[in-house]
Design an enzyme around this catalytic site. Sequence first.
Site, PDB file in Angstrom:
ATOM      1  N   GLU A 210       0.876  -1.178   0.000  1.00 13.10           N
ATOM      2  CA  GLU A 210       0.000   0.000   0.000  1.00 13.10           C
ATOM      3  C   GLU A 210       0.906   1.218   0.000  1.00 13.10           C
ATOM      4  O   GLU A 210       1.462   1.604   1.025  1.00 13.10           O
ATOM      5  CB  GLU A 210      -0.918  -0.023   1.232  1.00 13.10           C
ATOM      6  CG  GLU A 210      -1.852  -1.227   1.297  1.00 13.10           C
ATOM      7  CD  GLU A 210      -2.842  -1.268   0.148  1.00 13.10           C
ATOM      8  OE1 GLU A 210      -3.070  -0.221  -0.488  1.00 13.10           O
ATOM      9  OE2 GLU A 210      -3.386  -2.353  -0.127  1.00 13.10           O
TER      10      GLU A 210
ATOM     11  N   CYS B  28      -1.872   9.350   2.536  1.00 12.63           N
ATOM     12  CA  CYS B  28      -1.414   8.805   1.253  1.00 12.63           C
ATOM     13  C   CYS B  28      -2.384   9.095   0.118  1.00 12.63           C
ATOM     14  O   CYS B  28      -1.980   9.150  -1.041  1.00 12.63           O
ATOM     15  CB  CYS B  28      -1.169   7.300   1.371  1.00 12.63           C
ATOM     16  SG  CYS B  28      -2.612   6.344   1.853  1.00 12.63           S
TER      17      CYS B  28
END
Length: 469
Positions: A215, A249
Amino acid sequence: MDQPNTSDLEALLARQRTAWAAKQPDAAQRLRDLGRLREAFARRLPDFVAAMGEDFGRRSVHESRLTDGMTVLREIDHLRRHLCRWMRPRRRLADWMFLPARTEVQIKPLGVVGIIAPWNYPVNLALAPLAAALAAGNHVMLKPSEHTPRTSELLRELLAEVFAEERVATVTGDAEVAARFAALPFDHLFFTGSTEVGRKVMAAAARNLVPVTLELGGKSPAIVAPDYPLDTAAERIAAGKFLNAGQTCIAPDYVFVPQGSQAAFVANLRACVERHYPALRESPDYSSIVSDTHYARLTALVEEARAAGCEVVTLPGADAHNAGKRVFAPTVIVDPPASLRVMQEEIFGPVLPVLGCASIDDAVAFVNARPRPLALYHFDHDRSRTRRVLAATIAGGVTVNDTVLHFAQSELPFGGIGPSGMGHYHGHAGFLAFSKQMPVLYQARWSSMGLLRPPYRKLADFVTKFLTR
């Protein structure tokens, strides 16, 4: 606390693997474990909120409760609600030529998995994948971030309270420990962090052929259609960008607005900041940057743009920064050239490039000429135009007419693509990420394939010609 060496980590992995092989967690144990984890975490959530505040220097209490508290509790609840159904073997139809055989897919745990968690959401991005791994029946070794030491120590205490070390173990330490951790021969390795570190993690795992879920991050664009209200777009982009002071993110990393509307969009952003963060330097609702190093990196990005002649706007005003408390005020860079670092690197802070664009097609072409992003945000009330944008782009995930909210959907898989990551988790996707979907064929008493064994004769000639016609 002394940092573990490689032999310590290997011994811990061996103990976990032995314990898992001796007794693989059944549905009842998995549900009990998730329930105990939820109860202990909910009870100690105020402690985690306080620890994150200390680690960051200042972190919004409400944002911590929502992003690191609510999301974890809801994820555990979702896993517990659906777990028994997800664990059942799934019947499949055998291809007609193999009848009367029957087939199914059994869902098997992998064994011992490793999880490396980042610092920006240090609880959510540790406990959410850990809960999915436990739901899938695995034992877990967790490596939280050294950049949030108080939170990491609290995670270690919480998990030691709930689980034996042979079931769940927490490994603390610096980047060197993380590198040794990534090189262990896990049955699966789950990493959340930057693309640069993700490459190193994948290379370390490859030496043992350990499958990975990565991720990562990247530059997530927002595209505002010509007739979409600028004030609404600014409000929703600001909410996603300035959450956790941009240390997210999937935060919007740059915004395309219709050519000529840059100033109006910036004015709307300023109004948002003034409304939501009065007295920003001291506002408890606006988080600090996690470290001096990251604060200096953001400053360097802005100063490079300023030196290149870009218009730089600090919101709500030029005096809003507070370097002593690492408060980096929302900063807009208008029309930076693509060659600047701020347009090349993931920003990971409250700095937002705003670019004018002649058309949505031009914006899409700009996005497609770069690595595929972790998230994409399109603001448009024209559904057909939105469908065209979605058809023309590929991103890890999309929110239309808002930002970041797709992350909080338990029924949606979350993950990147290419440089922004590989693999998915959340809900069922997380359960499957930590499982092996094992195909099984049950042959019948009479096998149709028995007709196709040597020595081959006329029947075999007929059947093979029919099947390859």
